[in-house]
Design an enzyme around this catalytic site. Sequence first.
Site: not given
Ligand SMILES: Cc1cc2nc3c(=O)[nH]c(=O)nc-3n(C[C@H](O)[C@H](O)[C@H](O)COP(=O)(O)OP(=O)(O)OC[C@H]3O[C@@H](n4cnc5c(N)ncnc54)[C@H](O)[C@@H]3O)c2cc1C
Length: 392
Positions: A141, A143, A169, A246, A251, A287, A371-372, A375
């Site tokens: 939640p 991280h 997630w 992994c 990716r 066009q 998966e990242g 940004d």
């Molecule tokens: C449908 C779905 C399935 C998923 N499945 C999995 C799974 O199977 N296993 C798993 O482990 N995870 C899973 N995830 C999690 C997913 O990998 C994360 O949602 C993702 O890594 C982003 O994390 P966050 O949502 O906490 O966003 P945050 O990290 O809070 O980011 C929010 C925004 O801030 C930006 N940001 C963050 N840090 C920086 C920085 N240093 N500089 C500039 N901008 C920044 C980000 O680019 C983003 O736009 C899933 C997510 C979804 C939506």
Amino acid sequence: MKPDLFQAPDYYNIDELLTDEHRMVRDAAREWVKKEVSPIIEDAAQQATFPTSIVNGLAEIGAFGPYIPEEYGGAGLDQISYGLIMQEIERGDSGVRSTASVQSSLVMYPIYKYGTEEQRKKYLPKLASGEFMGSFGLTEPDHGSNPGGMVTNFKDKGDHYLLNGAKMWISNAPFCDVAVVWAKNEEGRIHGLIVERGMEGFTTPETHNKWSLRASATGELIFQDVKVPKENLLPGRSGLGAPLSCLDSARFGIAWGAIGAAMDCYDTALRYAKERIQFGKPIAGFQLQQKKLAEMLTEITKAQLLNLRLGQLRNKDKATSAQISMAKRNNVEIAINIAREARQILGGMGITGEYSIMRHMMNLESVITYEGTHDIHLLITGLDITGIPAFK
Ligand SMILES: Cc1cc2nc3c(=O)[nH]c(=O)nc-3n(C[C@H](O)[C@H](O)[C@H](O)COP(=O)(O)OP(=O)(O)OC[C@H]3O[C@@H](n4cnc5c(N)ncnc54)[C@H](O)[C@@H]3O)c2cc1C
């Protein structure tokens, strides 16, 4: 939903660069998607359920562990075949591809790469056949983009580990039989643990109300004093590099998968534009619509070539994480743009479930984030070319 008349664009004859095996694997996946996924996927997405009826078929086309050796139940294919399978599945739906990606790259791969022989023999054949479904718990939640800050942890209790924390997630969580979970030990070092459904204190509540990846089940993994047998630790690698390796594999699959979604949107829009008459002629003759279609095909062709080269590099184990990031970022971005443009070509019909485009567009909103994020992948390229991390 309309009948699936998909015809894959291949403007630069990339087929000629594939081997017979690549084409065979790709065509089998393509036919299977037409027959088994297209007829049911719109309903599954509308009802927000993962269609469990397709699990056996996914196993049969080699979607679970395409590159895992046959001795462990995998298909023993190369990276390009893996990519092509992901492309075809995501042509059907990104949610279905997500399930296959997690199973292959985020569950089977770490067990194969970092697990013991006993763990490989115990889990991989069942994951390859779909008897077991897996999930991968890295995100928490608090991280997401910064998984190294995770708080999920385990303590050595002599004959077992005691696991506490929560992951959020998580694809496949609500129905997974096993979860590869990343947690910190008492020294703060990240390790992978295999957690099985049924272990006391382990629950997997589903996440509802998603407008994206509705045909894929997403949930939490919650650990409250879960006793994990010591033999369930993945001993081969520790540290953040283990889960990140992994993610490299997943990716790579997404870079191919996104092009599948883009190809479906382009093909649907092209067919519609040739049939839809306005002002006395097909809208394909205007066009502005031709500009959209021409630009879509140009971007798809560039991305197909990028994927093929990345696949060649990965086959030689020479693709860097940054190269994979670039492909994931580029291909998902072009796919989401193509979905938006294709939707407009269909006018009002584009917002209905009669066509796949709106579903692809909404799905890609998750694909561009998981998966990242978009940004973060840009910052990975920035770090690679400057040597300076701009994450913090
Ligand atoms: C449908 C779905 C399935 C998923 N499945 C999995 C799974 O199977 N296993 C798993 O482990 N995870 C899973 N995830 C999690 C997913 O990998 C994360 O949602 C993702 O890594 C982003 O994390 P966050 O949502 O906490 O966003 P945050 O990290 O809070 O980011 C929010 C925004 O801030 C930006 N940001 C963050 N840090 C920086 C920085 N240093 N500089 C500039 N901008 C920044 C980000 O680019 C983003 O736009 C899933 C997510 C979804 C939506």
